[in-house]
Motif scaffolding. Structure first.
Motif, mmCIF file in Angstrom:
data_model
loop_
_atom_site.group_PDB
_atom_site.id
_atom_site.type_symbol
_atom_site.label_atom_id
_atom_site.label_comp_id
_atom_site.label_asym_id
_atom_site.label_seq_id
_atom_site.Cartn_x
_atom_site.Cartn_y
_atom_site.Cartn_z
ATOM 1 N N LEU A 186 0.826 -1.211 0.000
ATOM 2 C CA LEU A 186 0.000 0.000 0.000
ATOM 3 C C LEU A 186 0.858 1.257 0.000
ATOM 4 N N PHE A 187 1.928 1.228 0.775
ATOM 5 C CA PHE A 187 2.834 2.367 0.831
ATOM 6 C C PHE A 187 3.487 2.611 -0.533
ATOM 7 N N THR A 188 3.899 1.543 -1.187
ATOM 8 C CA THR A 188 4.634 1.678 -2.444
ATOM 9 C C THR A 188 3.741 2.143 -3.586
ATOM 10 N N LEU B 270 13.415 4.029 4.765
ATOM 11 C CA LEU B 270 14.065 3.241 5.812
ATOM 12 C C LEU B 270 13.248 3.212 7.097
ATOM 13 N N LYS B 271 12.307 4.133 7.225
ATOM 14 C CA LYS B 271 11.546 4.239 8.470
ATOM 15 C C LYS B 271 10.189 3.571 8.326
ATOM 16 N N LEU B 272 9.959 2.584 9.155
ATOM 17 C CA LEU B 272 8.690 1.860 9.086
ATOM 18 C C LEU B 272 7.509 2.747 9.451
ATOM 19 N N THR C 291 0.867 15.731 -0.876
ATOM 20 C CA THR C 291 1.990 16.481 -0.298
ATOM 21 C C THR C 291 2.757 15.632 0.701
ATOM 22 N N ASN C 292 2.019 14.875 1.532
ATOM 23 C CA ASN C 292 2.676 14.007 2.515
ATOM 24 C C ASN C 292 3.539 12.943 1.822
ATOM 25 N N ILE C 293 2.985 12.362 0.781
ATOM 26 C CA ILE C 293 3.738 11.339 0.033
ATOM 27 C C ILE C 293 4.971 11.964 -0.597
ATOM 28 N N ARG D 156 2.370 5.212 8.051
ATOM 29 C CA ARG D 156 1.621 6.470 7.929
ATOM 30 C C ARG D 156 0.999 6.619 6.540
ATOM 31 N N ILE D 157 1.792 6.403 5.504
ATOM 32 C CA ILE D 157 1.275 6.562 4.137
ATOM 33 C C ILE D 157 0.243 5.481 3.826
ATOM 34 N N ALA D 158 0.541 4.241 4.223
ATOM 35 C CA ALA D 158 -0.419 3.158 3.976
ATOM 36 C C ALA D 158 -1.751 3.471 4.638
ATOM 37 N N LYS D 159 -1.714 4.002 5.848
ATOM 38 C CA LYS D 159 -2.941 4.342 6.580
ATOM 39 C C LYS D 159 -3.722 5.439 5.850
ATOM 40 N N GLU D 160 -3.017 6.465 5.378
ATOM 41 C CA GLU D 160 -3.691 7.552 4.673
ATOM 42 C C GLU D 160 -4.312 7.074 3.358
#
Length: 489
Positions: free
Chosen positions: A429-431, A458-460, A445-447, A465-469
């Motif tokens: 989801l993040f990718t 490198l930071k989980l 903007t966050n992405i 955070r991005i996956a959740k959004e």
């Protein structure tokens, strides 16, 4: 295997075989041209094999090739022209006509270069299984014709699905089932371990030595390598990351490749050379006393992005199955790919039919059930083609374009792999957020701010955070979509 592996066939048998191998990727797969192409290609292949011993432009060679026809002429009407100028003219016309008639020319070539030498022809029509259904069935007709006309052995590879679905209908119903066999490759992990071992041996440029370290792999497999060679350590660790790691990476590679071992090996090499494996991981690999396995989320990230800095679905083996299309009115429609795959998966789970084409379902039925939910018919057709090109689904005729409502489709192993990845790994989801059509400026903007930072991946916590959004955005969209569809009310 029979042609190149030594000591498989007895020497006296092997010396009597003339192999002709044709690549059907280069063939015009239509009835008007295929027979002529086949005849011409066999002739060229025979000429290539015998070019060191014969000059095919020399009249003496031509007279030997067409000796039967020339002798018939000499014994017959040619006797009336002996010692006249017309004799040579008629002989010229005879040889010229035989040369221009591909069917006669091919039979004369086989007679002179093969049969008169006590040999026989094996014709291999290679890569037929890479073609669509209609082309495969056409080539079976061509192979049957060649078997009868050329009196030779024909080897023709077909896809399992083609044979299983059509073995009782024309033209495959004429196949002698005792002469049909399946080639089933070993498990992917065994092939991969063996290939890596060959590479490790080449790096050492020697056979197994006393200075080697042995790594135990699942299912009693192992590889050995030199602990003094950095490349060997790295490669063996990459292998371990695929075969260990709760088997998730191995299952993903196997699923995405759909049983295509060559593609799976390409994905493994792409994974090994990815720049998304951080330096800290490489240091851990280098300094590990024993076998080291990298974390699952790092392996997934490297596999999805490969040799690119940012994720793009069209360049990745792993596709974005939630991205949007624009409707005719300009409205974004998400979930079309996801809905097609889940619909097919549900149909397979509930399918109790006993038909030969188990697992295949009609596009017309899919459209009838997805259209009322707000999915545009044209977009459904477009995304079926996209998923077919990505090997996430299989069309009955193996086409990826010009798909009609009468086409049958089924979910493929890569389709199951994508669904499993979406439902079980937030790294996915993040990718895909980097290559998804989003309309929320804040999320975009966050992405952007995260992916342009030096150590963003490198930071989980960034992954979470991005996956959740993304999930919250898509959930909000899906609720709005449901509210718009009168079907639900």
């Amino acid at each position: 295997y029979l042609q190149y592996k030594e000591d498989i066939l007895p020497k006296e048998v092997n010396e009597k075989i003339v192999w002709v191998r044709l690549d059907l990727n280069k063939a015009p797969l239509n009835k008007e041209e295929i027979y002529r192409w086949l005849q011409k290609s066999i002739i060229e292949n025979i000429e290539f094999q015998f070019k060191h011993n014969f000059d095919f432009e020399d009249i003496e060679t031509l007279e030997k090739i067409y000796s039967v026809e020339i002798n018939t002429f000499r014994k017959g009407v040619g006797k009336l022209l002996v010692d006249t100028l017309e004799y040579n003219q008629e002989l010229y016309k005879l040889i010229k006509n035989k040369q221009e008639d591909l069917e006669i020319k091919l039979k004369c070539y086989i007679r002179y270069f093969i049969k008169e030498r006590g040999q026989f022809l094996i014709l291999v029509l290679d890569n037929c299984d890479r073609q669509d259904r209609d082309s495969q069935l056409l080539m079976f007709d061509v192979a049957s014709w060649a078997k009868e006309e050329l009196k030779s052995i024909i080897i023709l590879p077909l896809r399992d699905e083609t044979f299983d679905n059509y073995k009782d209908t024309k033209p495959l119903d004429t196949a002698i089932k005792e002469f049909c066999f399946r080639i089933i490759s070993p498990p992917f992990q065994k092939i991969l371990a063996r290939r890596v071992q060959l590479a490790l041996d080449k790096l050492e440029n020697t056979n197994l030595s006393a200075n080697r370290t042995k790594i135990e792999l699942p299912n009693d497999m192992y590889v050995t390598f030199s602990p003094k060679n950095d490349s060997s350590i790295y490669l063996s660790s990459m292998l371990s990351s695929v075969l260990e790691n709760d088997n998730s990476i191995r299952q993903l590679l196997t699923g995405l490749s759909g049983g295509n071992i060559r593609k799976a090996l390409e994905m493994f090499l792409n994974f090994c050379s990815s720049g998304h494996i951080p330096n800290e991981e490489i240091i851990k690999i280098r300094n590990s006393k024993e076998n080291y396995t990298m974390p699952n989320h790092i392996a997934i990230r490297a596999l999805m992005r490969g040799d690119r800095r940012f994720y793009q679905s069209k360049f990745s083996y792993i596709k974005n199955i939630i991205d949007a299309d624009k409707n005719a009115d300009g409205r974004l429609i998400y979930f079309t790919r996801l809905s097609i795959l889940r619909w097919l998966k549900d149909k397979v789970n509930n399918d109790l039919s006993k038909s030969n084409r188990k697992g295949y379902f009609g596009v017309v039925e899919l459209i009838s059930e997805l259209e009322p939910l707000g999915f545009n018919k044209d977009i459904i057709f477009n995304q079926i083609g996209y998923l077919a090109s990505a090997t996430c689904l299989i069309t009955e005729d193996f086409k990826t374009d010009n798909i009609s409502q009468d086409t049958l489709i089924k979910i493929a192993p890569a389709g199951y792999a994508h669904l499993n990845l979406l439902e079980n790994d937030i790294t996915y989801l993040f990718t895909i957020a980097e290559d998804t059509w989003l309309t929320n400026d804040k999320i975009c903007t966050n992405i952007k701010n995260i992916i342009i930072s030096k150590d963003y991946y490198l930071k989980l916590e960034n992954v979470y955070r991005i996956a959740k959004e993304v999930v919250e955005y898509l959930n909000e969209y899906s609720q709005a979509m449901i509210n718009r569809v009168s079907f639900y009310h």
